[in-house]
Structure formats: C-alpha cells, structure tokens
Write a protein that holds these residues in place. Structure first.
Motif, PDB file in Angstrom:
ATOM      1  N   THR A   7       0.751  -1.290  -0.291  1.00  0.00           N
ATOM      2  CA  THR A   7       0.141  -0.077  -0.234  1.00  0.00           C
ATOM      3  C   THR A   7       0.697   1.176  -0.085  1.00  0.00           C
ATOM      4  O   THR A   7       1.945   1.189   0.249  1.00  0.00           O
ATOM      5  CB  THR A   7      -1.065   0.099   1.329  1.00  0.00           C
ATOM      6  N   LEU A   8       0.287   2.285  -0.290  1.00  0.00           N
ATOM      7  CA  LEU A   8       0.963   3.681  -0.460  1.00  0.00           C
ATOM      8  C   LEU A   8       1.542   4.158   1.140  1.00  0.00           C
ATOM      9  O   LEU A   8       2.537   4.456   1.474  1.00  0.00           O
ATOM     10  CB  LEU A   8       0.014   4.640  -1.093  1.00  0.00           C
ATOM     11  N   VAL A  17       7.602   9.059   5.728  1.00  0.00           N
ATOM     12  CA  VAL A  17       7.028  10.239   5.156  1.00  0.00           C
ATOM     13  C   VAL A  17       5.704  10.149   5.867  1.00  0.00           C
ATOM     14  O   VAL A  17       5.051   9.357   6.101  1.00  0.00           O
ATOM     15  CB  VAL A  17       6.703  10.141   3.634  1.00  0.00           C
ATOM     16  N   GLU A  18       5.508  11.354   6.276  1.00  0.00           N
ATOM     17  CA  GLU A  18       4.037  11.669   7.046  1.00  0.00           C
ATOM     18  C   GLU A  18       2.806  11.222   6.221  1.00  0.00           C
ATOM     19  O   GLU A  18       2.759  11.518   4.970  1.00  0.00           O
ATOM     20  CB  GLU A  18       3.802  13.006   7.362  1.00  0.00           C
ATOM     21  N   THR A  22       1.580  14.537   0.657  1.00  0.00           N
ATOM     22  CA  THR A  22       1.267  13.848  -0.543  1.00  0.00           C
ATOM     23  C   THR A  22       2.032  14.359  -1.663  1.00  0.00           C
ATOM     24  O   THR A  22       1.870  14.006  -2.923  1.00  0.00           O
ATOM     25  CB  THR A  22      -0.054  14.272  -1.019  1.00  0.00           C
ATOM     26  N   SER A  23       3.172  15.082  -1.515  1.00  0.00           N
ATOM     27  CA  SER A  23       4.216  15.805  -2.404  1.00  0.00           C
ATOM     28  C   SER A  23       4.866  14.573  -3.245  1.00  0.00           C
ATOM     29  O   SER A  23       5.124  14.614  -4.459  1.00  0.00           O
ATOM     30  CB  SER A  23       5.048  16.664  -1.866  1.00  0.00           C
ATOM     31  N   ARG A  24       5.229  13.245  -2.514  1.00  0.00           N
ATOM     32  CA  ARG A  24       5.517  12.298  -3.419  1.00  0.00           C
ATOM     33  C   ARG A  24       4.661  11.025  -3.626  1.00  0.00           C
ATOM     34  O   ARG A  24       5.110   9.944  -4.246  1.00  0.00           O
ATOM     35  CB  ARG A  24       6.701  11.479  -2.306  1.00  0.00           C
ATOM     36  N   ASP A  25       3.493  11.402  -3.571  1.00  0.00           N
ATOM     37  CA  ASP A  25       2.621  10.151  -3.722  1.00  0.00           C
ATOM     38  C   ASP A  25       2.636   9.639  -5.237  1.00  0.00           C
ATOM     39  O   ASP A  25       2.332   8.552  -5.331  1.00  0.00           O
ATOM     40  CB  ASP A  25       0.848  10.613  -3.503  1.00  0.00           C
ATOM     41  N   THR A  26       2.824  10.539  -6.443  1.00  0.00           N
ATOM     42  CA  THR A  26       2.798  10.047  -7.742  1.00  0.00           C
ATOM     43  C   THR A  26       4.048   9.051  -7.904  1.00  0.00           C
ATOM     44  O   THR A  26       3.896   7.997  -8.513  1.00  0.00           O
ATOM     45  CB  THR A  26       3.099  11.298  -8.564  1.00  0.00           C
ATOM     46  N   ASP A  27       5.220   9.535  -7.431  1.00  0.00           N
ATOM     47  CA  ASP A  27       6.454   8.795  -7.670  1.00  0.00           C
ATOM     48  C   ASP A  27       6.295   7.483  -6.740  1.00  0.00           C
ATOM     49  O   ASP A  27       6.813   6.295  -7.216  1.00  0.00           O
ATOM     50  CB  ASP A  27       7.667   9.452  -7.041  1.00  0.00           C
ATOM     51  N   ASN A  29       3.589   5.715  -5.911  1.00  0.00           N
ATOM     52  CA  ASN A  29       2.479   4.792  -6.345  1.00  0.00           C
ATOM     53  C   ASN A  29       3.059   4.340  -7.804  1.00  0.00           C
ATOM     54  O   ASN A  29       2.954   3.096  -8.067  1.00  0.00           O
ATOM     55  CB  ASN A  29       1.402   5.932  -7.041  1.00  0.00           C
ATOM     56  N   ARG A  30       3.956   4.977  -8.572  1.00  0.00           N
ATOM     57  CA  ARG A  30       4.377   4.389  -9.720  1.00  0.00           C
ATOM     58  C   ARG A  30       5.609   3.427  -9.096  1.00  0.00           C
ATOM     59  O   ARG A  30       5.691   2.169  -9.869  1.00  0.00           O
ATOM     60  CB  ARG A  30       5.196   5.361 -10.302  1.00  0.00           C
ATOM     61  N   ALA A  31       6.147   3.693  -8.379  1.00  0.00           N
ATOM     62  CA  ALA A  31       7.267   2.600  -7.839  1.00  0.00           C
ATOM     63  C   ALA A  31       6.399   1.553  -7.357  1.00  0.00           C
ATOM     64  O   ALA A  31       6.854   0.241  -7.703  1.00  0.00           O
ATOM     65  CB  ALA A  31       8.165   3.075  -6.612  1.00  0.00           C
ATOM     66  N   ARG A  32       5.337   1.434  -6.626  1.00  0.00           N
ATOM     67  CA  ARG A  32       4.496   0.137  -6.166  1.00  0.00           C
ATOM     68  C   ARG A  32       3.763  -0.630  -7.103  1.00  0.00           C
ATOM     69  O   ARG A  32       3.805  -1.810  -7.220  1.00  0.00           O
ATOM     70  CB  ARG A  32       3.771   0.423  -4.933  1.00  0.00           C
ATOM     71  N   ALA A  33       3.426   0.209  -8.360  1.00  0.00           N
ATOM     72  CA  ALA A  33       2.969  -0.256  -9.284  1.00  0.00           C
ATOM     73  C   ALA A  33       4.002  -1.261 -10.210  1.00  0.00           C
ATOM     74  O   ALA A  33       3.587  -2.329 -10.538  1.00  0.00           O
ATOM     75  CB  ALA A  33       2.150   0.602 -10.051  1.00  0.00           C
TER      76      ALA A  33
END
Length: 197
Positions: A7-8, A17-18, A22-27, A29-33
């Motif tokens: 999970t994220l 990361v707190e 949400t500043s790194r969510d895109t990166d 999410n891409r890494a976990r996918a």
C-alpha cells in the motif's frame, strides 16, 4: 492504481513520510505499481484475485498430465471456487463438465491457488476440443513473501531516481554499481515462479 502488493501507506512508512504529505505520492505509486507488475512478470503469475468470475479458454496441448489417478488439466491459478464453471467444446458449442476434482488437494485451505482440474480415473477427451473455465483467477490472498518483496522492490525503485546511472555512493562504502537483481527480492519470489517459466 489497482492490485499492488504494497500500500501507499506502507511505502510512506518505509521512508518516514508523514501520511498527510502527498508531495511524493505520484512517484511512490509508480514505484509500487512497477514493483508489483515486475513480480508478476518474473513469476509468470499474479497474486491478486479477480473481483468477479472471468472466462478463459485453454487448449489441451501441453496442459494435460496423465498418471495413475487419471488426467490432470493444468490451468491458470484459481483463487476461489465461487462461480467456478468448467466446460468443454469449441466455437459456440460448449458442454458443462462435472466429475472433476481441484488440485492440489486443500489448496485454498492452505492459501494457495488451484492449478489443475483432475478427472479421477478418467480422461478429459479433449483431442479436438478445448476447456473453458469461468473462475476468479489469481491467488486467494497475497502471500507474505510477495508482499515483502514488493515493499523492498518498490523502495529500491523509488530510490533509483537518485542513481540514474546505476551508481550509488556513500561516505562509508564509496561509489559502487547497483546490482542487477536484489538478492532478497529474488529469494522471496523464487519459490513462486511457475516451473519451466
């Protein structure tokens, strides 16, 4: 994003990361996918379960194992017997099949997938036809090893942005090349690779 094995929130926790950041969510999410799909590709299977039954057609060539107990038809991983329908035929003519057993024994009870359908002391008789299976394909639940491998691999992929040439450096170890394959990830996923894949 769907069907990732980590999970994220877990990945954010890995990096301290707190949850509200949400500043790194895109990166992330891409890494976990990417980590999850890489594990699927390497093992030749997927560990998430279809939400509803899906229909797949199989040809008998190379999928039937004959032994003293009958014929075992090898199928893609099936993670639930809910909605399981087995038919033989071709084109628009299909007949329901009964009198088969799932294999291996107790697979779902052991949190493993069904990988074969056995005609006990019989044959599938599929020389000119095919097998159509409607089922929820995948695994009953994501194995702990796969979850951990996805977490390690996603962390590695996320940090890869800091070493675009495949070289990392530290004050303690100096500069070194990244290995092609993470040995911990490989040890975790290797037992799940489909034999001969």
């Amino acid at each position: 994003m769907a069907n990732e094995y980590v999970t994220l929130a877990e990945l954010k926790s890995q990096f301290g990361v707190e949850p509200t950041d949400t500043s790194r969510d895109t990166d992330l999410n891409r890494a976990r996918a990417s980590a999850s799909r890489s594990i699927d590709t390497t093992t030749g299977r997927r560990f998430w379960l279809d939400p509803a039954p899906v229909q797949r057609t199989f040809t008998p060539r190379g999928r039937i194992v004959r032994d003293d107990d009958g014929e075992l038809f090898l199928v893609d991983d099936i993670g639930s017997t809910t909605g399981l329908v087995v038919e033989t035929g071709s084109g628009s003519s299909w007949s329901a099949v009964t009198g088969y057993e799932t294999s291996p024994d107790n697979a779902l009870a052991d949190a493993r997938p069904i990988t074969g359908l056995r005609r006990v002391l019989g044959t599938w008789g599929l020389s000119t036809s095919r097998l159509r299976v409607t089922a929820r394909f995948g695994w009953p639940a994501v194995p702990d090893d796969i979850h951990e491998a996805a977490l390690i691999l996603a962390s590695r992929l996320y940090k890869r942005k800091d070493s675009p040439e495949g070289i990392i450096g530290s004050a303690e170890w100096g500069v070194r090349n990244l290995s092609r394959r993470d040995p911990d990830v490989w040890n975790l996923i290797e037992p799940y690779i489909i034999p001969g894949f």
